[in-house]
Design a protein around this motif. Structure first.
Motif, PDB file in Angstrom:
ATOM      1  N   GLN A  27       0.894  -1.068  -0.082  1.00  0.00           N
ATOM      2  CA  GLN A  27       0.046  -0.170  -0.234  1.00  0.00           C
ATOM      3  C   GLN A  27       0.772   1.309  -0.059  1.00  0.00           C
ATOM      4  O   GLN A  27       1.713   1.387   0.749  1.00  0.00           O
ATOM      5  CB  GLN A  27      -0.918  -0.131   1.370  1.00  0.00           C
ATOM      6  N   PHE A  28       0.557   2.193  -0.780  1.00  0.00           N
ATOM      7  CA  PHE A  28       1.261   3.574  -0.931  1.00  0.00           C
ATOM      8  C   PHE A  28       0.427   4.607  -1.185  1.00  0.00           C
ATOM      9  O   PHE A  28      -0.820   4.512  -2.001  1.00  0.00           O
ATOM     10  CB  PHE A  28       2.484   3.503  -1.760  1.00  0.00           C
ATOM     11  N   VAL A  29       0.653   5.805  -0.720  1.00  0.00           N
ATOM     12  CA  VAL A  29      -0.071   6.872  -1.124  1.00  0.00           C
ATOM     13  C   VAL A  29       1.194   8.132  -1.636  1.00  0.00           C
ATOM     14  O   VAL A  29       2.353   8.100  -1.206  1.00  0.00           O
ATOM     15  CB  VAL A  29      -0.930   7.675  -0.255  1.00  0.00           C
ATOM     16  N   THR A  30       0.832   8.979  -2.727  1.00  0.00           N
ATOM     17  CA  THR A  30       1.628   9.777  -2.996  1.00  0.00           C
ATOM     18  C   THR A  30       0.999  11.270  -3.272  1.00  0.00           C
ATOM     19  O   THR A  30      -0.190  11.188  -3.724  1.00  0.00           O
ATOM     20  CB  THR A  30       2.468   9.521  -3.978  1.00  0.00           C
ATOM     21  N   ILE A  35      -0.851  23.497   0.063  1.00  0.00           N
ATOM     22  CA  ILE A  35      -0.793  23.381   1.630  1.00  0.00           C
ATOM     23  C   ILE A  35      -1.895  22.422   2.097  1.00  0.00           C
ATOM     24  O   ILE A  35      -1.743  21.603   3.069  1.00  0.00           O
ATOM     25  CB  ILE A  35      -1.104  24.704   2.158  1.00  0.00           C
ATOM     26  N   GLU A  36      -3.146  22.477   1.660  1.00  0.00           N
ATOM     27  CA  GLU A  36      -4.320  21.701   2.054  1.00  0.00           C
ATOM     28  C   GLU A  36      -3.660  20.216   1.767  1.00  0.00           C
ATOM     29  O   GLU A  36      -3.851  19.198   2.794  1.00  0.00           O
ATOM     30  CB  GLU A  36      -5.424  21.910   1.444  1.00  0.00           C
ATOM     31  N   GLU A  37      -3.335  19.874   0.576  1.00  0.00           N
ATOM     32  CA  GLU A  37      -3.011  18.162   0.440  1.00  0.00           C
ATOM     33  C   GLU A  37      -1.754  17.813   1.086  1.00  0.00           C
ATOM     34  O   GLU A  37      -1.745  16.721   1.552  1.00  0.00           O
ATOM     35  CB  GLU A  37      -2.786  18.014  -1.264  1.00  0.00           C
ATOM     36  N   ARG A  38      -0.758  18.853   1.153  1.00  0.00           N
ATOM     37  CA  ARG A  38       0.510  18.640   2.284  1.00  0.00           C
ATOM     38  C   ARG A  38      -0.207  18.088   3.397  1.00  0.00           C
ATOM     39  O   ARG A  38       0.375  17.101   4.168  1.00  0.00           O
ATOM     40  CB  ARG A  38       1.388  19.675   1.789  1.00  0.00           C
ATOM     41  N   GLY A  39      -1.146  18.909   4.037  1.00  0.00           N
ATOM     42  CA  GLY A  39      -1.612  18.832   5.433  1.00  0.00           C
ATOM     43  C   GLY A  39      -2.356  17.292   5.409  1.00  0.00           C
ATOM     44  O   GLY A  39      -2.020  16.601   6.583  1.00  0.00           O
ATOM     45  N   GLN A  40      -2.920  17.045   4.604  1.00  0.00           N
ATOM     46  CA  GLN A  40      -3.884  15.805   4.695  1.00  0.00           C
ATOM     47  C   GLN A  40      -2.892  14.480   4.604  1.00  0.00           C
ATOM     48  O   GLN A  40      -2.820  13.421   5.115  1.00  0.00           O
ATOM     49  CB  GLN A  40      -4.698  15.832   3.316  1.00  0.00           C
ATOM     50  N   MET A  41      -1.720  14.808   3.784  1.00  0.00           N
ATOM     51  CA  MET A  41      -0.801  13.502   3.384  1.00  0.00           C
ATOM     52  C   MET A  41      -0.033  13.297   4.711  1.00  0.00           C
ATOM     53  O   MET A  41       0.232  12.344   5.405  1.00  0.00           O
ATOM     54  CB  MET A  41       0.425  14.106   2.309  1.00  0.00           C
ATOM     55  N   LEU A  42       0.421  14.506   5.525  1.00  0.00           N
ATOM     56  CA  LEU A  42       1.168  14.502   6.632  1.00  0.00           C
ATOM     57  C   LEU A  42       0.110  14.055   7.864  1.00  0.00           C
ATOM     58  O   LEU A  42       0.784  13.460   8.578  1.00  0.00           O
ATOM     59  CB  LEU A  42       1.596  15.962   7.005  1.00  0.00           C
ATOM     60  N   PHE A  89       4.526   7.829   0.753  1.00  0.00           N
ATOM     61  CA  PHE A  89       4.301   7.146   1.939  1.00  0.00           C
ATOM     62  C   PHE A  89       4.040   5.583   1.669  1.00  0.00           C
ATOM     63  O   PHE A  89       2.999   5.389   0.677  1.00  0.00           O
ATOM     64  CB  PHE A  89       3.373   7.597   3.032  1.00  0.00           C
ATOM     65  N   VAL A  90       4.661   4.684   2.061  1.00  0.00           N
ATOM     66  CA  VAL A  90       4.711   3.092   1.773  1.00  0.00           C
ATOM     67  C   VAL A  90       4.532   2.505   3.026  1.00  0.00           C
ATOM     68  O   VAL A  90       5.463   2.793   3.848  1.00  0.00           O
ATOM     69  CB  VAL A  90       5.632   2.847   0.722  1.00  0.00           C
ATOM     70  N   ASN A  91       3.896   1.159   2.812  1.00  0.00           N
ATOM     71  CA  ASN A  91       3.947   0.323   3.930  1.00  0.00           C
ATOM     72  C   ASN A  91       4.825  -1.098   3.353  1.00  0.00           C
ATOM     73  O   ASN A  91       4.262  -1.631   2.395  1.00  0.00           O
ATOM     74  CB  ASN A  91       2.605  -0.134   4.465  1.00  0.00           C
ATOM     75  N   LEU A  92       5.894  -1.246   3.930  1.00  0.00           N
ATOM     76  CA  LEU A  92       6.480  -2.480   3.540  1.00  0.00           C
ATOM     77  C   LEU A  92       6.886  -3.261   4.426  1.00  0.00           C
ATOM     78  O   LEU A  92       6.986  -2.999   5.652  1.00  0.00           O
ATOM     79  CB  LEU A  92       8.138  -1.947   2.965  1.00  0.00           C
ATOM     80  N   GLU A  93       6.764  -4.976   4.084  1.00  0.00           N
ATOM     81  CA  GLU A  93       7.063  -6.015   5.055  1.00  0.00           C
ATOM     82  C   GLU A  93       8.549  -5.485   5.555  1.00  0.00           C
ATOM     83  O   GLU A  93       9.468  -5.129   4.991  1.00  0.00           O
ATOM     84  CB  GLU A  93       6.982  -7.154   4.217  1.00  0.00           C
TER      85      GLU A  93
END
Length: 135
Positions: A27-30, A35-42, A89-93
């Motif tokens: 799973q990953f997001v980019t 500013i608004e999108e950065r806040g949501q990512m953070l 951001f990524v989730n890795l095993e």
């Protein structure tokens, strides 16, 4: 604003679902442009164990034109994302991985990362300004 939040959440969900469905990728997001999108990512940052930031050296200007490939020690590609950034951001095993990040102008950077259960890794990629062609 409500519509943008729904759109952003939908985009994040589609990215994550698409990544998880396509060849069993993690799973990953980019994102993070504005500013608004950065806040949501953070705000989603604690949900991921590998967090990457892409920027230009010297100016710190964020970059969202990055091709990211994450491979395991056997050379198998676990993640392949285009136009990633400025945050990813990524989730890795748990395990060892090679992260290859290529800017739109062809500059390549590689990082080796050891992912451990219950721990997070922050990776920063800074590129030189793209060469300017003088005519």
């Amino acid at each position: 604003m409500f519509t943008r939040n729904i759109t952003f959440a939908f985009t994040l969900a589609c990215s994550a679902i698409g990544a998880a469905v396509a060849a069993d990728e993690p799973q990953f997001v980019t994102g993070g442009v504005g500013i608004e999108e950065r806040g949501q990512m953070l705000a989603s940052k604690p949900d991921y164990n590998v967090r990457m930031t892409f920027a230009t050296r010297g100016t710190g200007e964020y970059r969202s034109d990055v091709q990211v490939e994450i491979s395991d020690t056997k050379g198998a590609t676990n993640v392949n994302a285009r136009d990633a950034g400025p945050l990813m951001f990524v989730n890795l095993e748990p395990g060892r991985y090679r992260v290859t990040a290529t800017a739109a102008d062809g500059q390549v950077q590689r990082r080796e990362v050891q992912v451990q259960a219950g721990r997070t890794k922050d990776l920063y990629f800074y590129w030189s300004e793209p060469a300017t062609i003088v005519q």
